[in-house]
Design a protein around this motif. Structure first.
Motif, PDB file in Angstrom:
ATOM      1  N   UNK A 293      -7.787  -2.563  -5.890  1.00  0.00           N
ATOM      2  CA  UNK A 293      -7.747  -1.269  -6.574  1.00  0.00           C
ATOM      3  C   UNK A 293      -8.846  -1.212  -7.629  1.00  0.00           C
ATOM      4  N   UNK A 294      -9.719  -0.182  -7.614  1.00  0.00           N
ATOM      5  CA  UNK A 294     -10.753  -0.060  -8.650  1.00  0.00           C
ATOM      6  C   UNK A 294     -10.184  -0.036 -10.075  1.00  0.00           C
ATOM      7  N   UNK A 295      -8.919   0.366 -10.243  1.00  0.00           N
ATOM      8  CA  UNK A 295      -8.308   0.348 -11.569  1.00  0.00           C
ATOM      9  C   UNK A 295      -7.987  -1.068 -12.038  1.00  0.00           C
ATOM     10  N   UNK A 296      -7.940  -2.002 -11.101  1.00  0.00           N
ATOM     11  CA  UNK A 296      -7.791  -3.436 -11.409  1.00  0.00           C
ATOM     12  C   UNK A 296      -6.563  -3.737 -12.259  1.00  0.00           C
TER      13      UNK A 296
ATOM     14  N   UNK B  32      -7.599 -12.259  -7.996  1.00  0.00           N
ATOM     15  CA  UNK B  32      -9.027 -12.020  -7.835  1.00  0.00           C
ATOM     16  C   UNK B  32      -9.309 -10.539  -7.607  1.00  0.00           C
ATOM     17  N   UNK B  33     -10.351 -10.046  -8.265  1.00  0.00           N
ATOM     18  CA  UNK B  33     -10.844  -8.681  -8.046  1.00  0.00           C
ATOM     19  C   UNK B  33     -11.778  -8.728  -6.842  1.00  0.00           C
ATOM     20  N   UNK B  34     -11.375  -8.092  -5.750  1.00  0.00           N
ATOM     21  CA  UNK B  34     -12.089  -8.232  -4.482  1.00  0.00           C
ATOM     22  C   UNK B  34     -12.596  -6.883  -3.993  1.00  0.00           C
ATOM     23  N   UNK B  35     -13.876  -6.837  -3.621  1.00  0.00           N
ATOM     24  CA  UNK B  35     -14.395  -5.651  -2.942  1.00  0.00           C
ATOM     25  C   UNK B  35     -14.016  -5.734  -1.468  1.00  0.00           C
ATOM     26  N   UNK B  36     -13.639  -4.595  -0.905  1.00  0.00           N
ATOM     27  CA  UNK B  36     -13.103  -4.593   0.449  1.00  0.00           C
ATOM     28  C   UNK B  36     -14.092  -5.166   1.463  1.00  0.00           C
TER      29      UNK B  36
ATOM     30  N   UNK C 278      -5.270   0.187  -3.352  1.00  0.00           N
ATOM     31  CA  UNK C 278      -5.291   1.393  -4.180  1.00  0.00           C
ATOM     32  C   UNK C 278      -4.669   2.575  -3.451  1.00  0.00           C
ATOM     33  N   UNK C 279      -4.181   3.571  -4.199  1.00  0.00           N
ATOM     34  CA  UNK C 279      -3.767   4.820  -3.566  1.00  0.00           C
ATOM     35  C   UNK C 279      -4.995   5.633  -3.175  1.00  0.00           C
ATOM     36  N   UNK C 280      -4.804   6.579  -2.303  1.00  0.00           N
ATOM     37  CA  UNK C 280      -5.828   7.580  -1.946  1.00  0.00           C
ATOM     38  C   UNK C 280      -6.952   6.987  -1.100  1.00  0.00           C
TER      39      UNK C 280
ATOM     40  N   UNK D  37       0.814  -1.205   0.000  1.00  0.00           N
ATOM     41  CA  UNK D  37       0.000   0.000   0.000  1.00  0.00           C
ATOM     42  C   UNK D  37       0.848   1.256   0.000  1.00  0.00           C
ATOM     43  N   UNK D  38       0.282   2.320  -0.530  1.00  0.00           N
ATOM     44  CA  UNK D  38       0.883   3.653  -0.510  1.00  0.00           C
ATOM     45  C   UNK D  38      -0.220   4.662  -0.773  1.00  0.00           C
ATOM     46  N   UNK D  39      -0.106   5.815  -0.143  1.00  0.00           N
ATOM     47  CA  UNK D  39      -1.085   6.864  -0.365  1.00  0.00           C
ATOM     48  C   UNK D  39      -0.939   7.497  -1.746  1.00  0.00           C
TER      49      UNK D  39
END
Length: 225
Positions: free
Chosen positions: A39-42, A65-69, A92-94, A7-9
Motif C-alpha cells: 500500500x502506498x500509504x505504508x 517490508x515496503x515492496x513495489x509490486x 491497497x484499496x482501489x 485485499x479489498x476494493x
C-alpha cells in the motif's frame, strides 16, 4: 511457503490491522513470516516503526517490508529460498492492478469487509476478482456492531456470493486501535481480551485453510527478509 493476500476494493475495513495481527500470531506459533506492505500509504510500515520504537531490538520482528509490486516476484522468491513459512501481502484499496498481481501470487485471499452496504458492494467486487484469477477467497467481517441484524445480513450475502466465510468475526473493540498505535497486535496488547481471542481464532482458521492439517514448522529459528 504459503502466501496470503489481504485485499479489498474499499479502504478502512481493517486490512493492515488483520495483516499485522496475523503476522504476530504466526511468529508466536513458531513460523518464519514476513509482511509485505504493498500500500502506498505504508500503514504496515508505520506500525513496524512504532513497534521498534516501543520494543527496541525486540521490535524487529515480524519482518515488515515496503515492496513495489514490480519487485514482488523477486522478494517472494528470496523468501522461499530463505525457508519462510508464510508471507502476508497487505494490499491497497482501489489499486486493482496491484491487487490483481498480489492475488495471482497468493495461495489464499482474505477479504475483510464491514457489514455495511458500500463495504458489502466492494466485497462482492473483490470476491469476483479473486474468482477470476482462480484463487480461493475467504471473507471476514470486521467492525461488527455488538447487536443488530447487520452482521447476519452480511453473512447471508457472502454465502450467496459463493465465497467462504470466516468462522470468526471481528468486532468494534478499542483494543485494535490502541494496539496499532503502539506497534502491537491485540494478542500482545491485551492477551486475555476479546480482540486477542478473535485474532487467534482468525489465525487458526486461516492456518487451516492454508496448511490443512499441517500447521507448519514450529520451534525453528526465524529468518529475516
Amino acid at each position: 511457503m504459503k502466501i496470503l493476500a489481504i485485499t479489498s476494493q474499499k479502504g478502512g475495513v481493517g486490512k493492515t490491522t488483520i495483516a499485522t495481527a496475523l503476522a504476530v500470531a504466526a511468529e508466536q506459533a513458531g513460523k518464519s513470516v514476513a509482511l509485505f506492505d504493498l500500500d502506498p500509504q505504508a500503514s504496515a510500515c508505520f506500525w513496524s516503526d512504532r513497534r521498534r520504537k516501543e520494543l527496541g531490538e525486540a521490535g524487529g520482528t515480524p519482518t515488515v517490508r515496503d515492496i513495489q509490486i514490480a519487485r514482488l516476484p523477486s522478494y517472494l522468491e528470496a523468501m522461499r529460498e530463505a525457508g519462510a513459512d508464510l508471507v502476508i501481502l497487505d494490499c491497497p484499496p482501489v489499486h486493482r492492478d496491484i491487487a490483481h498481481d498480489a492475488a495471482s501470487a497468493a495461495d489464499l485471499i482474505l477479504i475483510p469487509t464491514k457489514p455495511e452496504v458500500f463495504d458489502i458492494r466492494a466485497m462482492q467486487q473483490t470476491v469476483a476478482a479473486a474468482q477470476q484469477v482462480g484463487k480461493p477467497a475467504v471473507v471476514v467481517l470486521t467492525f461488527c456492531p455488538p447487536s443488530g441484524p447487520e452482521a447476519e445480513q452480511a453473512r447471508d450475502i457472502v454465502r450467496k456470493q459463493g465465497a467462504d466465510l470466516a468462522s470468526v468475526s471481528l468486532h468494534q473493540r478499542k483494543a485494535y486501535g490502541r494496539a496499532q498505535m503502539q506497534g502491537l497486535a491485540p494478542q500482545e496488547f491485551e492477551p486475555n481480551g476479546k480482540a486477542a481471542d478473535e485474532c487467534r481464532e482468525l489465525y487458526n482458521a486461516i492456518t487451516l485453510q492454508l496448511y490443512g492439517g499441517q500447521h507448519g514448522k514450529k520451534g525453528q529459528s526465524r529468518k529475516r527478509a
